[in-house]
Enzyme design. Sequence first.
Site, mmCIF file in Angstrom:
data_model
loop_
_atom_site.group_PDB
_atom_site.id
_atom_site.type_symbol
_atom_site.label_atom_id
_atom_site.label_comp_id
_atom_site.label_asym_id
_atom_site.label_seq_id
_atom_site.Cartn_x
_atom_site.Cartn_y
_atom_site.Cartn_z
ATOM 1 N N LYS A 1 -13.720 0.103 -4.741
ATOM 2 C CA LYS A 1 -14.827 0.384 -3.810
ATOM 3 C C LYS A 1 -15.933 1.151 -4.538
ATOM 4 O O LYS A 1 -17.114 0.907 -4.340
ATOM 5 C CB LYS A 1 -14.334 1.190 -2.606
ATOM 6 C CG LYS A 1 -13.592 0.331 -1.598
ATOM 7 C CD LYS A 1 -13.215 1.113 -0.342
ATOM 8 C CE LYS A 1 -12.462 0.217 0.622
ATOM 9 N NZ LYS A 1 -11.892 0.918 1.756
ATOM 10 N N HIS B 1 8.579 -26.691 4.889
ATOM 11 C CA HIS B 1 7.874 -27.894 4.425
ATOM 12 C C HIS B 1 7.274 -27.684 3.044
ATOM 13 O O HIS B 1 6.553 -28.545 2.554
ATOM 14 C CB HIS B 1 6.799 -28.271 5.447
ATOM 15 C CG HIS B 1 7.392 -28.608 6.793
ATOM 16 N ND1 HIS B 1 7.863 -29.859 7.110
ATOM 17 C CD2 HIS B 1 7.649 -27.819 7.872
ATOM 18 C CE1 HIS B 1 8.364 -29.852 8.341
ATOM 19 N NE2 HIS B 1 8.248 -28.609 8.825
ATOM 20 N N GLU C 1 0.808 -1.223 0.000
ATOM 21 C CA GLU C 1 0.000 0.000 0.000
ATOM 22 C C GLU C 1 0.842 1.275 0.000
ATOM 23 O O GLU C 1 0.527 2.227 -0.707
ATOM 24 C CB GLU C 1 -0.951 0.020 1.200
ATOM 25 C CG GLU C 1 -2.144 -0.913 1.029
ATOM 26 C CD GLU C 1 -3.232 -0.660 2.063
ATOM 27 O OE1 GLU C 1 -4.023 0.275 1.887
ATOM 28 O OE2 GLU C 1 -3.278 -1.408 3.068
#
Length: 356
Positions: free
Chosen positions: A348, A255, A239
């Site tokens: 948005k 892993h 950001e």
Amino acid sequence: MVEKLDQIEEVKKLDPKDMYSAVYNLPEQIEKAAEVAYKAEIKNISDKIDKVLVLGMGGSAIGGDVLQSVLFKEAKFPVFVNRDYDLPNWVDERTLVFAVSYSGHTVETVNSAKLSYSRGASVVAVTSGGVLKEFAKEKNLTLVEIPGGMAPRAAIGYVTIPSFAILERLGLISPKRKDIEETVSYLKKKREEFKIEVPTEQNVAKKVAKMMFKHIPVIYAVEEKWKVAAYRWKCQINENSKYPAFYHFFPELNHNEIMAWEAVDDVIKPLTLIFLYTSLEGEMKIRVEFMQEKISARGVPIFLWQAEGNNPLTQFFSLTYLGDFATVYLAYLADKDPFSIGYINELKLRIGQALS
Ligand SMILES: O=P(O)(O)OC[C@H]1O[C@H](O)[C@H](O)[C@@H](O)[C@@H]1O
């Protein structure tokens, strides 16, 4: 040659809303957050709480992750974080819910807060205003009203500290004021080392920004508990600096992700690696040293950053404060405004238009 980051007046022109000052003033923000949260009136909270759920998105949700990590060794109850419109089925009248939205307008958080209330949970709202504040007032909920006007990610103190203070006041955790004070004095000391007036040569935050510039940062937390710190770095890089970044944590990455470092040179070349750790002992030391050896042999720049502090709250902020400065400096190097969030706002708007 004068380093670009040392041409202070020039680079600060890239920051009209002054994200830099918000970062610099984090210690005062934490003090203010504590003041507000220890004074807030506690209302309508059950005395039969057996679990805690933090609702939030983005920078506000990270406060929930911090609560979970910091209380890892202390809490006798589970702490969960929910980043969704919906709620898990187990939320009930024995659940203490912190609905955290800096702006008070984030739809996912407001929706899940309303659902929590309808399930009979005890809801505490942490917000500077908006729909969430109105909801808290209407339902007579505990409201921690924090000062507004900042980017939520810069308000990390405001969205993190209140849940600790409320849990302490409910008698559910040990006193935290000393840990908060230690955090504030650590941050006040460190900002003098990281501030823009300190030239690159002596400034580790500027050096880390230079290391990340034109690279893709990968952040590894040396303990699952501290993945929140690696995630905070990643989000701040995204950001503030408008850069891709990735994160993982030990021992889980040994892993699976460890194998990615066997990729061909063209894939490995753009990467740069940051390790965040509290201490390196025993098996974990072997794991980290193995990774360092293999990855530095591939020519990838590596940086290790150790937490300071005698309590987990200070440790969290000591792992991430460097990143807050470095990501603002990376924005300056990349000619980006660290405050702006173009795509987030555009999305948005599109969602709002589609629903109206
Ligand atoms: O804290 P809130 O106001 O609920 O905002 C939640 C999130 O919303 C936006 O997407 C911002 O860009 C994020 O930085 C922020 O953290």
